[in-house]
Write a protein that holds these residues in place. Structure first.
Motif, PDB file in Angstrom:
ATOM      1  N   UNK A  26      40.071  23.093  52.489  1.00 10.35           N
ATOM      2  CA  UNK A  26      40.695  24.428  52.376  1.00 10.35           C
ATOM      3  C   UNK A  26      41.395  24.599  51.024  1.00 10.35           C
ATOM      4  N   UNK A  27      41.142  23.670  50.102  1.00 12.80           N
ATOM      5  CA  UNK A  27      41.850  23.713  48.822  1.00 12.80           C
ATOM      6  C   UNK A  27      41.575  25.001  48.053  1.00 12.80           C
ATOM      7  N   UNK A  28      40.340  25.508  48.169  1.00 11.99           N
ATOM      8  CA  UNK A  28      40.014  26.744  47.422  1.00 11.99           C
ATOM      9  C   UNK A  28      40.796  27.928  47.978  1.00 11.99           C
ATOM     10  N   UNK A  29      40.986  27.927  49.291  1.00 11.45           N
ATOM     11  CA  UNK A  29      41.765  29.019  49.898  1.00 11.45           C
ATOM     12  C   UNK A  29      43.225  28.907  49.453  1.00 11.45           C
ATOM     13  N   UNK A  30      43.740  27.681  49.427  1.00  9.23           N
ATOM     14  CA  UNK A  30      45.126  27.490  48.988  1.00  9.23           C
ATOM     15  C   UNK A  30      45.292  27.911  47.524  1.00  9.23           C
ATOM     16  N   UNK A  31      44.281  27.639  46.705  1.00 10.96           N
ATOM     17  CA  UNK A  31      44.364  28.075  45.306  1.00 10.96           C
ATOM     18  C   UNK A  31      44.429  29.597  45.242  1.00 10.96           C
ATOM     19  N   UNK A  32      43.619  30.244  46.062  1.00 12.73           N
ATOM     20  CA  UNK A  32      43.644  31.720  46.097  1.00 12.73           C
ATOM     21  C   UNK A  32      45.046  32.206  46.528  1.00 12.73           C
ATOM     22  N   UNK A  33      45.614  31.541  47.527  1.00 12.43           N
ATOM     23  CA  UNK A  33      46.956  31.920  47.998  1.00 12.43           C
ATOM     24  C   UNK A  33      47.963  31.795  46.849  1.00 12.43           C
ATOM     25  N   UNK A  34      47.949  30.661  46.184  1.00 14.17           N
ATOM     26  CA  UNK A  34      48.930  30.443  45.118  1.00 14.17           C
ATOM     27  C   UNK A  34      48.750  31.426  43.973  1.00 14.17           C
ATOM     28  N   UNK A  35      47.493  31.785  43.705  1.00 14.15           N
ATOM     29  CA  UNK A  35      47.245  32.764  42.630  1.00 14.15           C
ATOM     30  C   UNK A  35      47.843  34.124  42.980  1.00 14.15           C
ATOM     31  N   UNK A  36      47.862  34.442  44.281  1.00 10.03           N
ATOM     32  CA  UNK A  36      48.452  35.725  44.683  1.00 10.03           C
ATOM     33  C   UNK A  36      49.900  35.811  44.204  1.00 10.03           C
ATOM     34  N   UNK A  37      50.597  34.690  44.301  1.00  8.54           N
ATOM     35  CA  UNK A  37      52.023  34.678  43.955  1.00  8.54           C
ATOM     36  C   UNK A  37      52.253  34.388  42.469  1.00  8.54           C
ATOM     37  N   UNK A  38      51.546  33.368  41.969  1.00 12.34           N
ATOM     38  CA  UNK A  38      51.825  32.927  40.599  1.00 12.34           C
ATOM     39  C   UNK A  38      51.191  33.845  39.559  1.00 12.34           C
ATOM     40  N   UNK A  39      50.022  34.362  39.886  1.00  9.37           N
ATOM     41  CA  UNK A  39      49.335  35.240  38.932  1.00  9.37           C
ATOM     42  C   UNK A  39      49.634  36.699  39.271  1.00  9.37           C
ATOM     43  N   UNK A  40      49.557  37.013  40.560  1.00 15.17           N
ATOM     44  CA  UNK A  40      49.698  38.422  40.959  1.00 15.17           C
ATOM     45  C   UNK A  40      51.128  38.863  41.224  1.00 15.17           C
ATOM     46  N   UNK A  41      52.069  37.922  41.270  1.00 16.70           N
ATOM     47  CA  UNK A  41      53.470  38.286  41.503  1.00 16.70           C
ATOM     48  C   UNK A  41      53.744  38.833  42.895  1.00 16.70           C
ATOM     49  N   UNK A  42      52.955  38.425  43.849  1.00 19.69           N
ATOM     50  CA  UNK A  42      53.103  38.939  45.214  1.00 19.69           C
ATOM     51  C   UNK A  42      54.439  38.526  45.833  1.00 19.69           C
ATOM     52  N   UNK A  43      54.988  39.399  46.716  1.00 22.51           N
ATOM     53  CA  UNK A  43      56.271  39.117  47.359  1.00 22.51           C
ATOM     54  C   UNK A  43      56.156  39.038  48.887  1.00 22.51           C
TER      55      UNK A  43
END
Lengths: 82, 460
Positions: free
Chosen positions: B417-434
């Motif tokens: 599931x590492x690719x899904x976790x990377x997508x999750x982290x990108x939401x916050x670190x790249x996209x600034x999601x709250x």
């Protein structure tokens, strides 16, 4: 597969995943300390090794491997069933 | 000083005699509780609660309804039916009280009675005047609560009466009830702010004298109404706020038996549940509550909390059908349109949802580490993980495996599931999601990154 072949593939995957120059990577390098892998990157690296060697690894054992040399030994042991 | 040596044992001690997991954690006592009353030490045996006929009485449709828009008749009938199933055949939920004032109130009672359910018994609630009493008689109820306010705040400032006038009026209605063969239940409003020796105890003793020759099923019941939530369960708290002293005096000095004593609390000081449970332990049988604690101002003792407490005290389900609690909250959300706070114990959307990666890791390894009891079996609510930037790859693995229904050896590793976790982290670190990642978004990621598993899941 010889240990040398395994070492080449481990080094290649490590360089690609951790964005390092392949020539700089040593067997003694620790993934976290010397090569800068955080916890997610470490998991992604193991996932990349799984793909490279077409294996399904046991999570607890695979994530214990800390260094390039350790990874080479780990896969040598699995692939060559030592 | 006592010396403690490390006991380095090969197997873990999970203290399963208290934490059986198949039940809520059990409440065990190791001795008697002491209280100082009139300078003397009196003892309470908390283990008595295991054999005493403690039970729950419901006021969802009375006090619980005073604090919210009225329920529709069909909603009350459905909730009443669910209360019956929840409490089970032993009547752990023994009674439910209803208003009698409107046509809708009375039609609802008729519809509930037509279900022919043994428990909970339907009782009424009236103000202490003879006019209201007529309604009880017309409805053919066997028992009714009546408002008998007991503090001078109420007697002097609300009712504009003297204590004698108030007491005489209350007794007159009690007498009328007895005459009609209806059991009176006196609701001593504001008792934790009342002059106990000056009004409450003389009133209760007068009631006791009045009904001493009555058969047991007609003797007056006393509801202790902690109207403003002032009651205290702490040992040796001063009167009138002390719950232990109040119960002790009513039992030992006024002669009221535990089966005729009931606690009705309010949550103004966050003490509502523990006060109710303490009242059980200190010697009364009935704990009055409402579903999800709905009630005047800050609410009443949450009935579902009392149910869990009952199991913990008794050490068994006693016929209680716990998954009905989950049915009830779904009914409130879907049919009544009432939503509970997501962190509300036992029923809130997130009551057993973890967001922390380290907790998710624990849940993956051994569910009991971070789940309070077997919520899957007992409440139909498996522990869940909510995915944010803090839930880690362990959290994603837990979510994905639960979503795909994979068990044991089939469960996917964190690597899968590492690719899904990377997508999750990108939401916050790249996209600034709250905000948290939604279930729908995660499902989409499973579809993209684990297509074979996703297809298999849909085939099943």
């Amino acid at each position: 597969m010889t240990r040398q072949e395994i070492a080449e593939r481990v080094t290649k995957v490590t360089a690609r995943e951790l964005r390092r120059n392949i020539a700089e990577i040593r067997e003694s390098d620790q993934f976290a300390m010397e090569l800068g892998a955080d916890s997610l990157k470490s998991i992604e690296l193991v996932a990349a090794f799984e793909e490279e060697f077409n294996l399904n690894l046991v999570e607890e054992e695979a994530l214990k491997v800390q260094s390039v040399g350790g990874a080479i030994d780990f896969f040598d042991k699995i692939i060559n069933k030592k | 000083m006592k010396n403690y040596e490390l006991q380095d044992i090969p197997q873990p001690n999970l203290i399963e005699n208290i934490f059986p997991y198949s039940l809520p954690p059990l409440i065990k006592f190791e001795g008697k509780i002491q209280e100082t009353i009139d300078g003397k030490t009196v003892e309470f045996d908390p283990n008595e609660v295991k054999t005493r006929d403690i039970h729950i009485t419901d006021t969802t449709f009375r006090d619980g309804q005073q604090a919210r828009p009225p329920y529709k008749k069909e909603q009350m009938v459905k909730l009443y039916e669910m209360l019956s199933r929840l409490g089970g055949p032993n009547g752990v939920i023994r009674q439910s009280e209803f208003f009698l004032y409107t046509k809708n109130d009375r039609e609802t009672i008729d519809a509930c009675r037509n279900l022919n359910l043994k428990f909970p018994e339907i009782t009424g609630w009236i103000r202490a005047n003879k006019g209201d009493f007529r309604l009880v008689k017309e409805m053919g109820l066997k028992e009714t609560g009546m408002l008998t306010s007991s503090s001078d705040y109420h007697i002097f400032h609300k009712q504009n009466q003297t204590r004698k006038q108030a007491m005489d009026q209350y007794v007159e209605v009690v007498e009328a009830a007895l005459e009609a063969g209806i059991r009176p239940r006196c609701h001593l409003e504001d008792i934790t702010r009342a002059d106990l020796p000056g009004f409450v105890f003389p009133f209760v003793q007068r009631l006791e004298r009045l009904t001493e020759k009555q058969p047991d099923n007609m003797k007056v019941k006393i509801r202790l109404c902690d109207t403003m939530g002032f009651g205290l369960s702490y040992p040796n708290a001063a009167e009138p706020r002390s719950i232990p002293k109040l119960i002790w005096r009513l039992r030992n000095e006024c002669g009221v038996t535990p089966d005729r004593l009931e606690w009705h609390g309010h949550n103004d000081f966050h003490k509502v549940h523990i006060n109710g449970a303490s009242a059980w332990i200190y010697g009364l049988n009935a704990l009055n509550g409402t579903l999800f604690g709905f009630g005047e101002r800050c609410g009443n003792p949450p009935l579902e909390g009392a149910i869990i407490e009952y199991i913990a005290l008794k050490g068994s389900l006693s016929g209680i059908n716990l998954p009905v609690i989950t049915e009830m909250v779904e009914y409130y959300e879907k049919e009544i349109g009432t939503h509970l706070a997501s962190n509300y114990p036992f029923v809130g959307k997130d009551f057993n949802t973890t967001r922390a990666g380290i907790h998710a890791g624990g849940l993956r390894k051994f569910e009991q580490i971070y789940n309070i009891f077997d919520t899957t079996t007992l409440l139909n609510r498996p522990p869940r993980v909510s995915i944010t930037d803090k839930s880690g790859t362990d959290g994603v693995a837990l979510w994905v495996n639960d979503f795909l229904g994979l068990k044991g050896e089939e469960r996917l590793s964190v690597m899968k599931v590492a690719k899904i976790q990377r997508w999750v982290m990108d939401q916050y670190e790249v996209g600034g999601r709250m905000s948290s990642i939604t279930d729908e978004e995660l499902e989409e990621q499973v579809k993209i990154n684990l297509p074979e598993y996703y297809k298999q899941h849909h085939r099943n």
